[in-house]
Every structure is written in C-alpha cells, then in structure tokens.
Design a protein around this motif. Structure first.
Motif, mmCIF file in Angstrom:
data_model
loop_
_atom_site.group_PDB
_atom_site.id
_atom_site.type_symbol
_atom_site.label_atom_id
_atom_site.label_comp_id
_atom_site.label_asym_id
_atom_site.label_seq_id
_atom_site.Cartn_x
_atom_site.Cartn_y
_atom_site.Cartn_z
ATOM 1 N N ASP A 61 0.902 -1.247 -0.029
ATOM 2 C CA ASP A 61 0.060 0.036 0.050
ATOM 3 C C ASP A 61 0.758 1.368 0.174
ATOM 4 N N ILE A 62 2.103 1.151 0.287
ATOM 5 C CA ILE A 62 2.688 2.200 0.312
ATOM 6 C C ILE A 62 4.128 2.128 -0.567
ATOM 7 N N ASP A 63 4.911 3.350 -0.914
ATOM 8 C CA ASP A 63 6.005 3.080 -1.731
ATOM 9 C C ASP A 63 7.227 3.074 -1.016
ATOM 10 N N PRO A 64 8.559 2.644 -1.350
ATOM 11 C CA PRO A 64 9.807 2.535 -0.905
ATOM 12 C C PRO A 64 10.299 3.734 0.325
ATOM 13 N N ALA A 65 9.867 4.945 -0.229
ATOM 14 C CA ALA A 65 10.193 6.047 0.550
ATOM 15 C C ALA A 65 9.369 6.103 1.722
ATOM 16 N N ARG A 66 8.081 5.835 1.703
ATOM 17 C CA ARG A 66 7.132 5.853 2.752
ATOM 18 C C ARG A 66 7.729 4.574 3.754
ATOM 19 N N LEU A 67 8.121 3.546 3.273
ATOM 20 C CA LEU A 67 8.390 2.686 4.057
ATOM 21 C C LEU A 67 9.681 2.742 4.911
ATOM 22 N N VAL A 68 10.600 3.467 4.230
ATOM 23 C CA VAL A 68 11.873 3.967 5.052
ATOM 24 C C VAL A 68 11.494 5.124 5.796
ATOM 25 N N ALA A 69 10.585 5.977 5.726
ATOM 26 C CA ALA A 69 10.025 7.068 6.554
ATOM 27 C C ALA A 69 9.639 6.326 7.728
ATOM 28 N N TRP A 70 8.713 5.422 7.640
ATOM 29 C CA TRP A 70 8.112 4.381 8.862
ATOM 30 C C TRP A 70 9.348 4.067 9.906
ATOM 31 N N VAL A 71 10.416 3.372 8.892
ATOM 32 C CA VAL A 71 11.377 2.907 9.980
ATOM 33 C C VAL A 71 12.137 4.022 10.451
ATOM 34 N N ASP A 93 10.418 15.904 13.567
ATOM 35 C CA ASP A 93 9.113 15.448 12.869
ATOM 36 C C ASP A 93 9.317 14.307 12.069
ATOM 37 N N HIS A 94 10.331 14.357 11.173
ATOM 38 C CA HIS A 94 10.530 13.277 10.027
ATOM 39 C C HIS A 94 11.533 12.049 10.646
ATOM 40 N N GLY A 95 11.573 11.985 12.003
ATOM 41 C CA GLY A 95 12.332 10.725 12.677
ATOM 42 C C GLY A 95 13.766 10.909 12.737
ATOM 43 N N LEU A 96 14.432 9.711 12.681
ATOM 44 C CA LEU A 96 15.875 9.648 12.640
ATOM 45 C C LEU A 96 16.493 10.455 11.625
ATOM 46 N N ASP A 97 17.547 11.432 11.853
ATOM 47 C CA ASP A 97 18.395 11.857 10.806
ATOM 48 C C ASP A 97 19.761 11.773 11.064
ATOM 49 N N VAL A 98 20.591 12.295 10.099
ATOM 50 C CA VAL A 98 22.198 12.417 10.493
ATOM 51 C C VAL A 98 22.472 12.820 11.705
ATOM 52 N N GLY A 99 23.220 12.242 12.413
ATOM 53 C CA GLY A 99 23.705 12.654 13.769
ATOM 54 C C GLY A 99 22.849 12.083 14.875
ATOM 55 N N ASP A 100 21.648 11.657 14.719
ATOM 56 C CA ASP A 100 21.070 11.295 15.820
ATOM 57 C C ASP A 100 21.423 9.837 16.304
ATOM 58 N N GLU A 101 21.208 9.569 17.418
ATOM 59 C CA GLU A 101 21.799 8.086 18.127
ATOM 60 C C GLU A 101 20.502 7.439 18.789
#
Length: 238
Positions: A61-71, A93-101
């Motif tokens: 039901d979702i595309d690859p970008a949406r699945l990675v966004a969920w992760v 708001d968009h979750g894990l990003d560079v530098g996050d631990e």
C-alpha cells in the motif's frame, strides 16, 4: 523469542555461507561522521561478516520512501519487542536523521548504541558506537523492482571482542539471535507495507578475515552506495 524462532514457518532461504572478496568490505563513511565513539569494523575482533536480508513484497500500500520513513520515525515497531527496547533522544518530525543516536537495549550485556550517518528517501545508514556487541555498519533500504516493493537490511560487522567472537563465530548463538531479529524486522516491514510476502526471506552471508588491513571499499557515488559488482551479484541472487 525462542518460541517464535522454533515455530517460525516463514521460508528462510539462507543461500549458504562463503568466503567473500573486496566487494564485501564496508562502505566508506564521510569523515565528519567518524569520531572517538564510533566503532568501525577494523576495531572489532575476528572475521568480518557481510550479511544481506531481503524480502520481496507484493501488493504493498506504500512506496519505498514511505516504508523508509516509517523505519526512521518508529524504529521500535520493527524489532522483537519481547526482548528489544529502543531508546532515542528527542527526534524531529521526520524521525531519525544524520547525527541522531539510538540505543538498542537487550537482556544481558548486549546493548547496541548506533548513530545515523546517512538518510535519504530510500536508505537509512547506521554505524555502531563504543559498547555495541558488534563493530561495523548497517543499512535499511527499500526500492521497487519489477512491480514488487523490495526491503533489505545489509550489515558489515565484526564481533566487538573475544567473547562475542566466541558466541558469534564459533558457538553461533549470537549469530542466530541476530538472524532472528533481522528476519523479524523484515517481516514487520512486510506488515507495515500492507502487502504480502512474495517468496520468503532471503539471507546471504559472506565473510572475510580480519578487515584491519583493508577496512573500507572506495566510495561509489555516495555514502554507502552499492557499487556495480555488488549490484550485479544482487541481481544474480534473485
């Protein structure tokens, strides 16, 4: 977790285990991502294991970008909650990003601190930190291929010390625990996508002697981007 492992009916295609070559070395990290807390593969003990876990998802039901966004936004929903707990700091708001631990907390002395070194629409790339039972890198990726949503977890790691080397490389206990966790992660990705598992979980394991003399592959267009030879081998594995 053991009960689920023993009664797991999902087909697991392990594909054998074999010695690797230079294409199995971990990707080169950007210099700014490496500091004294980072635990690289060459900081580990024993052989380097290169593992790839892949599921093909039909009717998602979702595309690859949406699945990675969920992760990235809800990492904890993908891991076995009965034995693993995920701790993160305050995320955007968009979750894990560079530098996050984040800290993957498990029973016993096996906690796994990691740091995000790259994120884009199709990939989340983590590196291990001091105190992790492994030394290396892991990527979570999603893409479309021939009408299917493909989700992959790729790892390049050495045991962090002698005890882990014994449990992982010789007794194989830690290795099977890791396999079960990433298989569960892949199946959670299938469930999150709203689709169905097309043909089981595909697992490939290759290994090299201690990577201390050749710690990374040259970059190929971006942080952790697969090179042509690995892409060809991935197509062959299908």
């Amino acid at each position: 977790m053991t009960w689920r492992y023993l009664w797991e009916t999902t087909p697991l295609y392990r594909g054998g285990e074999c010695r690797g070559d230079e294409t199995d070395l971990p990707p080169q990290l950007p210099p700014e991502a490496v500091d004294s807390r980072v635990q690289l593969a060459q900081d580990g003990w024993g052989p380097l294991f290169h593992r790839l876990f892949r599921v093909n998802i039909a009717d998602a039901d979702i595309d690859p970008a949406r699945l990675v966004a969920w992760v990235c936004s809800d990492f904890g929903r993908f891991v076995p909650s009965e034995v693993v707990d995920i701790h993160t700091g305050e995320l955007r708001d968009h979750g894990l990003d560079v530098g996050d631990e984040l800290l993957v907390e498990m029973p016993g002395p096996w906690n796994g601190p990691v740091r995000v070194v790259h994120r884009d629409a199709g990939r989340l790339h983590l590196v291990t930190l001091r105190g992790h039972l492994e030394a290396g890198q892991v990527q979570f990726r999603a893409r479309e291929d021939d009408g299917l949503l493909v989700f992959e977890i790729e790892l390049w790691a050495c045991p962090a010390g002698r005890l882990v080397h014994l449990l992982y490389s010789h007794l194989r206990l830690a290795k099977e625990i890791q396999l079960n966790m990433w298989v569960r992660f892949c199946l959670s990705a299938v469930a999150t996508s709203g689709g169905r598992l097309a043909d089981g979980v595909h697992i490939r394991t290759r290994w090299l002697e201690s990577p201390g003399t050749a710690p990374v592959r040259p970059p190929a267009g971006g942080p952790g981007e697969p090179d042509g030879s690995r892409e060809r081998r991935r197509r062959d594995d299908r």
